[in-house]
Design a protein around this motif. Structure first.
Motif, short mmCIF file in Angstrom:
data_model
loop_
_atom_site.label_atom_id
_atom_site.label_comp_id
_atom_site.label_asym_id
_atom_site.label_seq_id
_atom_site.Cartn_x
_atom_site.Cartn_y
_atom_site.Cartn_z
N LEU A 1 -11.26 1.29 -2.92
CA LEU A 1 -11.20 2.65 -2.38
C LEU A 1 -10.14 3.43 -3.14
N PRO A 2 -10.35 4.74 -3.40
CA PRO A 2 -11.47 5.58 -2.96
C PRO A 2 -12.53 5.80 -4.04
N HIS A 3 -12.95 4.77 -4.73
CA HIS A 3 -13.92 4.90 -5.82
C HIS A 3 -15.21 5.56 -5.30
N PRO A 4 -15.74 6.54 -6.02
CA PRO A 4 -16.90 7.30 -5.53
C PRO A 4 -18.18 6.47 -5.42
N ASP A 5 -18.27 5.33 -6.09
CA ASP A 5 -19.49 4.52 -6.02
C ASP A 5 -19.61 3.76 -4.70
N LEU A 6 -18.51 3.59 -3.97
CA LEU A 6 -18.54 2.70 -2.81
C LEU A 6 -19.44 3.22 -1.69
N MET A 7 -19.46 4.52 -1.45
CA MET A 7 -20.32 5.04 -0.40
C MET A 7 -21.80 4.85 -0.73
N SER B 1 -23.04 -8.07 2.52
CA SER B 1 -22.12 -7.09 3.10
C SER B 1 -21.12 -6.65 2.05
N ILE B 2 -20.52 -5.49 2.30
CA ILE B 2 -19.48 -4.97 1.42
C ILE B 2 -18.23 -4.71 2.25
N ASN B 3 -17.11 -5.24 1.80
CA ASN B 3 -15.82 -4.99 2.42
C ASN B 3 -15.00 -4.13 1.48
N SER B 4 -14.83 -2.85 1.82
CA SER B 4 -14.16 -1.88 0.94
C SER B 4 -12.75 -1.61 1.44
N ARG B 5 -11.77 -1.82 0.57
CA ARG B 5 -10.37 -1.56 0.93
C ARG B 5 -9.66 -0.95 -0.26
N VAL C 1 -10.17 4.06 13.51
CA VAL C 1 -8.93 3.33 13.18
C VAL C 1 -8.96 2.79 11.75
N PRO C 2 -10.03 2.07 11.33
CA PRO C 2 -10.05 1.60 9.94
C PRO C 2 -10.00 2.73 8.92
N LEU C 3 -10.62 3.87 9.23
CA LEU C 3 -10.59 5.00 8.30
C LEU C 3 -9.16 5.49 8.10
N VAL C 4 -8.42 5.62 9.20
CA VAL C 4 -7.04 6.08 9.11
C VAL C 4 -6.18 5.08 8.34
N MET C 5 -6.35 3.79 8.66
CA MET C 5 -5.51 2.77 8.04
C MET C 5 -5.81 2.59 6.55
N ASP D 1 -6.70 5.29 4.79
CA ASP D 1 -6.50 6.64 4.28
C ASP D 1 -7.81 7.25 3.78
N VAL D 2 -8.87 7.05 4.56
CA VAL D 2 -10.19 7.61 4.26
C VAL D 2 -10.38 8.85 5.14
N PRO D 3 -10.97 9.92 4.62
CA PRO D 3 -11.15 11.15 5.42
C PRO D 3 -11.92 10.89 6.71
N PHE D 4 -11.55 11.62 7.78
CA PHE D 4 -12.21 11.47 9.08
C PHE D 4 -13.71 11.78 9.01
N ASN D 5 -14.10 12.61 8.05
CA ASN D 5 -15.51 13.01 7.97
C ASN D 5 -16.31 12.06 7.06
N TYR D 6 -15.84 10.83 6.89
CA TYR D 6 -16.54 9.87 6.04
C TYR D 6 -17.99 9.70 6.47
N ASP D 7 -18.22 9.52 7.77
CA ASP D 7 -19.59 9.29 8.24
C ASP D 7 -20.46 10.53 8.10
N GLN D 8 -19.86 11.72 8.17
CA GLN D 8 -20.63 12.93 7.91
C GLN D 8 -21.06 12.98 6.44
N GLN D 9 -20.14 12.59 5.55
CA GLN D 9 -20.49 12.52 4.13
C GLN D 9 -21.59 11.49 3.89
N LEU D 10 -21.46 10.33 4.57
CA LEU D 10 -22.47 9.28 4.41
C LEU D 10 -23.82 9.76 4.94
#
Length: 423
Positions: A266-272, A306-310, A377-381, A383-392
């Protein structure tokens, strides 16, 4: 109601992601508020950088997390649990590679009685030696039982051998290491990682104004030390002379396969978009791996990826349990599905089914304020934007077969996967 008439289907709309309000106290603790719900219930999650990569001994981070609830000044574990139960509250802890989280659910009116107990638990745990020995004995017995299971051993050996010798990411428990954890180890690790500066406190539900003031008051003082993601060692990976490692387990009735590869952090653009590719490949019951290896060939009851992105390291993992003589055939079929995804565009109807599935999964993550916390919680920890799921959600609606194929050509390459087979 005429049951011969099929109900009308409606397109899945954008999820309504609750808005999180945050403020940071003078001591460095950040309070995140997700207010909502129909009942006067409050959930509080306290997230510390106290995962396994910060601990000098394998298993120490988890032991510290579990033992937080085994005693505070003036109360042993039984008395503490009885007091929390008396008020109808529930408390639990969990720990992973990077973070340790203490969670509490309580009626708002009882928070004034329960939260001070949790405060003492995270600030002044006694780590009684008797309870620690009981915990370690249980871990020892569980470890021996688990190592007799091919699925557990495959994951164990993959983790141990994927990372370089001495890397904290690749540490695995042994019979000897379990009883090397001592009470002073817990006390020292707690002092170094459970502190106010950098602590994230997530408050969700319907807290009253008095409860919000109480929360700010309890978490406003300075205590303990803390670590940050910058203190985490960079993962080093082991060189494999051969792609596949085989481990024999006499008397085994099945072979367990565990395979994986490194992905960008993270935050590589390919991960989403890769998460979408992974879902098609092996991420749900209708995936290509399930359709081929389970449905068509009957080689397994289940297979998945599965993918575990950190921000520290990201991995793609594939696992399955198969008949002992079929493990090589299954691996060949996994690689064959990778080839097909690289060479062929996904069918329009399958892509549409995938869109509906992922959108439904996103919506389910926000069923209520309480379930939203588990997502945010995982998004905050990380440092991923709160709107991650909206982007997804937007990406799922607009991704093309050509984009999926391009990512498959870049990441679904058999030579980049390392394999462990226990049989």
């Amino acid at each position: 109601m005429n049951r011969t008439i099929r109900p009308q289907a409606y397109p899945i709309g954008m999820p309504n992601i609750p808005q999180m309000r945050s403020h940071t106290l003078n001591n460095g603790t950040t309070i995140h508020l997700l207010i909502g719900g129909a009942h006067p219930i409050v959930r509080i999650d306290m997230a510390f950088r106290a995962g396994s990569v910060f601990a000098p001994k394998c298993g120490l981070a988890r032991a510290t997390s579990v033992m937080l609830g085994e005693g505070i000044p003036g109360m042993n574990a039984e008395q503490l649990a009885e007091k929390i139960d008396f008020y109808g509250a529930q408390m639990w802890q969990k720990s992973d590679t990077i973070n340790s989280v203490v969670s509490l659910v309580s009626l708002d009116k009882h928070l004034v009685n329960v939260l001070p107990l949790i405060e003492m638990m995270i600030k002044q745990p006694t780590f009684p030696e008797k309870e620690l020995n009981i915990y370690l004995d249980k871990e020892f017995q569980s470890f021996k039982i688990n190592m007799s299971k091919s699925r557990y051993k495959a994951s164990y050996e993959f983790t141990h051998n994927f990372f370089a010798e001495g890397s904290r990411y690749g540490r695995v428990m042994t019979e000897d290491s379990i009883h090397q954890i001592t009470q002073p180890d817990l006390i020292s690790f707690h002092q170094q990682t459970y502190g106010s500066n950098g602590l994230h406190v997530f408050v969700s539900g319907q807290p009253s104004e008095q409860s919000l003031q109480l929360i700010d008051q309890i978490f406003s003082d300075e205590w303990g030390q803390t670590v940050s993601l910058s203190d985490v060692e960079k993962p080093q990976y082991r060189h494999w002379s051969e792609q596949t490692m085989q481990f024999d387990r006499p008397g085994s009735m099945q072979a367990s396969i565990n395979m994986g590869r490194i992905l960008p952090q993270l935050p590589h653009p390919d991960l989403m978009p890769l998460s979408i590719v992974n879902t098609i490949f092996g991420g749900y019951f209708g995936s290509r791996l399930m359709q081929n290896i389970r449905e068509e060939k009957g080689l397994t009851y289940g297979i998945g990826s599965s993918i575990n992105s950190r921000r520290t390291n990201s991995l793609m993992r594939i696992s399955s349990d198969v008949e002992p003589n079929n493990w090589q055939l299954v691996i060949n079929e996994i690689f064959n599905e990778m080839r097909l995804m690289r060479e062929q565009l996904i069918d329009a109807d399958k892509l549409e089914m995938l869109r509906s599935y992922i959108k439904g999964q996103i919506l389910s993550r926000y069923d209520s304020i309480m379930t939203s916390v588990d997502t945010l919680v995982p998004l905050v920890m990380e440092d991923v934007p709160f709107n991650y799921d909206q982007q997804l959600f937007n990406l799922v609606e607009n991704i093309t077969p050509e984009q999926i194929q391009q990512l498959a050509q870049q990441y679904l390459i058999p030579d980049q996967f390392r394999i462990v087979v226990v049989k």
